[in-house]
Design an enzyme around this catalytic site. Sequence first.
Site, short mmCIF file in Angstrom:
data_model
loop_
_atom_site.label_atom_id
_atom_site.label_comp_id
_atom_site.label_asym_id
_atom_site.label_seq_id
_atom_site.Cartn_x
_atom_site.Cartn_y
_atom_site.Cartn_z
N PHE A 1 -21.31 -61.17 -69.72
CA PHE A 1 -22.16 -59.99 -69.89
C PHE A 1 -21.91 -59.04 -68.72
O PHE A 1 -22.04 -59.42 -67.56
CB PHE A 1 -23.64 -60.40 -69.94
CG PHE A 1 -24.57 -59.23 -70.07
CD1 PHE A 1 -24.77 -58.62 -71.30
CD2 PHE A 1 -25.24 -58.72 -68.96
CE1 PHE A 1 -25.62 -57.52 -71.43
CE2 PHE A 1 -26.10 -57.62 -69.07
CZ PHE A 1 -26.28 -57.03 -70.32
N TYR B 1 -22.96 -55.31 -66.93
CA TYR B 1 -24.04 -54.30 -66.91
C TYR B 1 -23.72 -53.13 -65.96
O TYR B 1 -24.49 -52.18 -65.87
CB TYR B 1 -25.37 -54.96 -66.48
CG TYR B 1 -25.25 -55.64 -65.12
CD1 TYR B 1 -24.78 -56.95 -65.02
CD2 TYR B 1 -25.54 -54.94 -63.95
CE1 TYR B 1 -24.61 -57.56 -63.78
CE2 TYR B 1 -25.38 -55.55 -62.71
CZ TYR B 1 -24.92 -56.85 -62.64
OH TYR B 1 -24.75 -57.44 -61.40
N GLY B 2 -22.61 -53.23 -65.23
CA GLY B 2 -22.23 -52.18 -64.29
C GLY B 2 -20.83 -51.70 -64.61
O GLY B 2 -20.55 -51.33 -65.76
N SER B 3 -19.95 -51.77 -63.63
CA SER B 3 -18.58 -51.28 -63.87
C SER B 3 -17.88 -52.10 -64.95
O SER B 3 -16.92 -51.63 -65.57
CB SER B 3 -17.77 -51.29 -62.58
OG SER B 3 -17.54 -52.61 -62.15
N GLU C 1 -15.08 -59.12 -58.14
CA GLU C 1 -16.53 -59.14 -57.88
C GLU C 1 -16.87 -59.93 -56.62
O GLU C 1 -18.01 -60.40 -56.46
CB GLU C 1 -17.26 -59.77 -59.10
CG GLU C 1 -17.01 -59.08 -60.42
CD GLU C 1 -17.57 -57.65 -60.48
OE1 GLU C 1 -18.64 -57.40 -59.92
OE2 GLU C 1 -16.89 -56.77 -61.08
C1 SIN Z 1 -21.13 -55.87 -63.78
O1 SIN Z 1 -20.61 -54.79 -64.07
O2 SIN Z 1 -21.56 -56.64 -64.67
C2 SIN Z 1 -21.22 -56.34 -62.37
C3 SIN Z 1 -21.38 -55.26 -61.36
C4 SIN Z 1 -20.20 -54.33 -61.25
O3 SIN Z 1 -19.05 -54.80 -61.19
O4 SIN Z 1 -20.40 -53.12 -61.20
#
Ligand code: SIN
Length: 188
Positions: A24, A26-28, A99
């Site tokens: 899952f 939620y960001g990039s 990450e």
């Molecule tokens: C994500 O996108 O799920 C983790 C945070 C990111 O890499 O911005």
Amino acid sequence: MSANTIEHNRQRFSFEGIDAIWLFGYGSLIYKVDFPFLEKRPASIKGWVRRFWQASHDHRGTPEAPGRVVTLIEQPGAVCRGMAYRVSPTVFEHLDVREKNGYLRFSTRMTFEDGSHAEGLVYIATEDNEAFLGEMPEQDIARQIASASGPSGPNSEYLLRLAESLRVLGDECPHTFSIEAHLTSAKG
Ligand code: SIN
């Protein structure tokens, strides 16, 4: 805990006998898909909100002038929308490096748009990681984002692309949209 989580993540979860697993984002991970996937579906997870409370020293900032990127903070009743990818476990060799600045993989239950569920993984940067910055007024977060830039590009690009992706997904994320409004109004 060290901000470099590569080793922690490698030891955390055994992929033995697993051909594919849901991730899952939620960001990039919603808009920068630099990994192969078998399937991609909008999804949501319950009990978490997105917050720009994590420092980025390696992608959208530098150790001297860190940027701010999102992590998840527990909030009962909240729903966070994002994108789910079914991936081969080998993908985590790349993603654990991407990450590495404080994010650990946690198991989560995600819900797809048709109401069906799947168990999978999500990267979360918890409060005990060295790069966790925590709460700050959204206007100040916007100022920090406006001035930060790193090897992956300007921090503002991270914010604007995320906001755009959340609109497409239909995620009302007041926190992200408020920081975006502060950033764009400051630019004039
Ligand atoms: C994500 O996108 O799920 C983790 C945070 C990111 O890499 O911005």
